[in-house]
Design a protein around this motif. Structure first.
Motif, PDB file in Angstrom:
ATOM      1  N   GLY A 116      38.372  47.123  41.617  1.00 10.55           N
ATOM      2  CA  GLY A 116      38.927  46.555  40.393  1.00 10.55           C
ATOM      3  C   GLY A 116      40.087  45.629  40.694  1.00 10.55           C
ATOM      4  O   GLY A 116      40.088  44.456  40.330  1.00 10.55           O
ATOM      5  N   ARG A 117      41.074  46.154  41.412  1.00 12.18           N
ATOM      6  CA  ARG A 117      42.239  45.312  41.782  1.00 12.18           C
ATOM      7  C   ARG A 117      41.805  44.151  42.653  1.00 12.18           C
ATOM      8  O   ARG A 117      42.346  43.054  42.549  1.00 12.18           O
TER       9      ARG A 117
ATOM     10  N   ILE B  42      40.325  41.476  40.370  1.00 15.74           N
ATOM     11  CA  ILE B  42      41.314  40.933  39.425  1.00 15.74           C
ATOM     12  C   ILE B  42      42.355  40.086  40.163  1.00 15.74           C
ATOM     13  O   ILE B  42      42.713  38.996  39.724  1.00 15.74           O
ATOM     14  N   ASP B  43      42.823  40.571  41.298  1.00 11.25           N
ATOM     15  CA  ASP B  43      43.788  39.777  42.068  1.00 11.25           C
ATOM     16  C   ASP B  43      43.139  38.493  42.590  1.00 11.25           C
ATOM     17  O   ASP B  43      43.805  37.458  42.701  1.00 11.25           O
TER      18      ASP B  43
ATOM     19  N   LEU C  38      38.428  46.255  32.257  1.00 10.13           N
ATOM     20  CA  LEU C  38      38.306  45.164  33.237  1.00 10.13           C
ATOM     21  C   LEU C  38      38.491  43.814  32.549  1.00 10.13           C
ATOM     22  O   LEU C  38      39.259  42.962  33.000  1.00 10.13           O
TER      23      LEU C  38
ATOM     24  N   GLN D 200      42.198  43.264  31.505  1.00 13.48           N
ATOM     25  CA  GLN D 200      43.104  42.982  32.624  1.00 13.48           C
ATOM     26  C   GLN D 200      42.768  41.649  33.285  1.00 13.48           C
ATOM     27  O   GLN D 200      43.671  40.887  33.666  1.00 13.48           O
TER      28      GLN D 200
ATOM     29  N   ILE E 114      41.395  39.015  31.895  1.00 15.31           N
ATOM     30  CA  ILE E 114      41.814  37.924  31.005  1.00 15.31           C
ATOM     31  C   ILE E 114      43.287  37.602  31.230  1.00 15.31           C
ATOM     32  O   ILE E 114      43.692  36.444  31.269  1.00 15.31           O
ATOM     33  N   TYR E 115      44.094  38.639  31.400  1.00 18.26           N
ATOM     34  CA  TYR E 115      45.520  38.413  31.659  1.00 18.26           C
ATOM     35  C   TYR E 115      45.715  37.511  32.875  1.00 18.26           C
ATOM     36  O   TYR E 115      46.637  36.705  32.918  1.00 18.26           O
ATOM     37  N   HIS E 116      44.822  37.673  33.863  1.00 18.66           N
ATOM     38  CA  HIS E 116      44.990  36.972  35.140  1.00 18.66           C
ATOM     39  C   HIS E 116      44.191  35.683  35.240  1.00 18.66           C
ATOM     40  O   HIS E 116      44.169  35.066  36.305  1.00 18.66           O
TER      41      HIS E 116
END
Lengths: 265, 265
Positions: B174-175, B178-179, B214, B217, B219-221
């Motif tokens: 996940g991280r 996203i990262d 998912l 989070q 979308i934030y990134h």
């Protein structure tokens, strides 16, 4: 995430009515249902503008809550006397909700923080009002952590509440608080970060979606304490899922356990 | 967020049955309901292992979808002949779903990307398999963007799909993704990022919570394209709320409009 059940609060109509009528059954029900839903702490707020009344309310609520549940309380008041009363009655290691940089809170409550073995929520309000953006929040956090550690608190006894402000009033409020959470978590990794975040959705329709989105994004960035209504359908599912995706739930064990306990509706 | 409706896909039993029976009504219904729910594009996948059949399916689906809706399609196939057929029939500026670094996709499809005015999903798969972590994804993104811009695509015609892998198999997935999204968005701000992310929850119960987390989070990134089922209750609410909190919805206009359109259940 540490879940502080928020429902026993005199700003809620049903609780204000229960306080007025000294309706023990309503308070027991509200306490027990939150613990069954997954609360780790129960917030206790008996706010009342009438002289002396809030202290009486605190005594009454603390006795009922602590004799009917096994989780510690969060003593919630802006009134130093009510806080003193709550702390003196607390069984186990409670939370003080909350100290801040506002002189009317800081000066009377800092000595209490030093005296009692408790965790403490450090709200980033000051005599200048609410914080603005990331840098201001980091400065206020530093000032509060300095004062609290000087009073004997360890970093993991401190919960920084970064002040969640409505995105309807300022669209930058969401990113401002989330990036501040990330900054606080990076600089003080042993300090907890979080609080009551439902203010973020003030003025918007279907507020739960906005609250869930804030929680989900903030958890990614280090928020680990939530003052929430754990009985709200879907909120714990959102929290557990957010932690699983963010790599904060090894092998998704908490998520899968929540499913087994029926906490994912 | 650009919403690509994912439902017309032969991997879904109801669509496979509709393809087999040439059930026009079922395809029309599936197309129209997605547009009404908010889809900006409709994915069209008629995958079939039988020789020549996928191309026939693509022709049949494209005719039905395009004569019953006004949104452009996403031509979805791993079969270069089906892609060529879909692109040649597409009205308006469609999406090619997808090219990748895998030689069996890249070599035949890159010339098609150059020929047709279309957006293109650049999936970070290669002949070595799925990507691993952030750096590998950034390297693969650079390689694909180089090839696609050389073929004449502008950055905003490219949608990088970072490969969403199950967190049940690797809690770091996940991280990691996203990262990587954050890194891609920072380095190539005009390139879109996103894709089908439901694979993230493979193997877990109540998958929607994990998918929503998912999306929220990511979308934030910077994730701004979702291949999703827009008819799934709550998914658009989660997306609009995520954008509002992340400061990607000025004055929460999209969120409030979604409420007015009845898209927040």
């Amino acid at each position: 995430m540490i879940i502080i059940g928020e429902k026993i609060n005199a700003t809620r109509k049903s609780i204000a009515a229960a306080l007025e009528a000294r309706d023990t059954g309503r308070i027991i029900k509200t306490a027990v249902e939150q613990v069954e839903a997954g609360a780790d702490y129960l917030d206790v707020n008996g706010g009342d503008p009438r002289a002396g009344r809030e202290v009486q309310n605190m005594v009454w609520l603390m006795e009922i809550v602590q004799s009917n549940t096994d989780v510690p309380v969060a003593v919630d008041s802006a009134d130093p006397e009510a806080v003193r009363t709550g702390l003196s009655m607390a069984k186990g290691k409670c939370v003080l909700n909350s100290i801040s940089l506002e002189s009317h809170r800081l000066e009377p409550m800092l000595p209490m923080v030093a005296e009692h073995e408790c965790m403490v929520i450090a709200l980033l309000m000051s005599d200048e009002g609410t914080p603005c953006g990331v840098d201001d929040r980091l400065k206020r956090t530093e000032a509060l952590i300095d004062k609290l550690t000087a009073a004997g608190k360890t970093p993991d006894e401190i919960i920084v509440d970064p002040c969640f402000l409505p995105i309807s009033a300022d669209p930058a409020s969401g990113r401002g608080v989330i990036d501040a959470i990330a900054g606080i978590h990076r600089r003080w990794p042993d300090v907890h970060v979080g609080g009551g975040c439902s203010n973020i959705s003030f003025g918007l329709p279907k507020r739960k979606y906005v609250n869930f989105a804030l929680l989900t994004q903030a958890i990614y960035h280090g928020m680990d304490v939530g003052i929430i209504d754990p009985c709200m359908p879907g909120i714990l599912a959102a929290i557990y899922a957010a932690e699983a995706v963010a790599g904060k739930d090894e092998f998704c064990m908490n998520y899968v356990t929540a499913e087994r306990k029926g906490r994912l509706p």
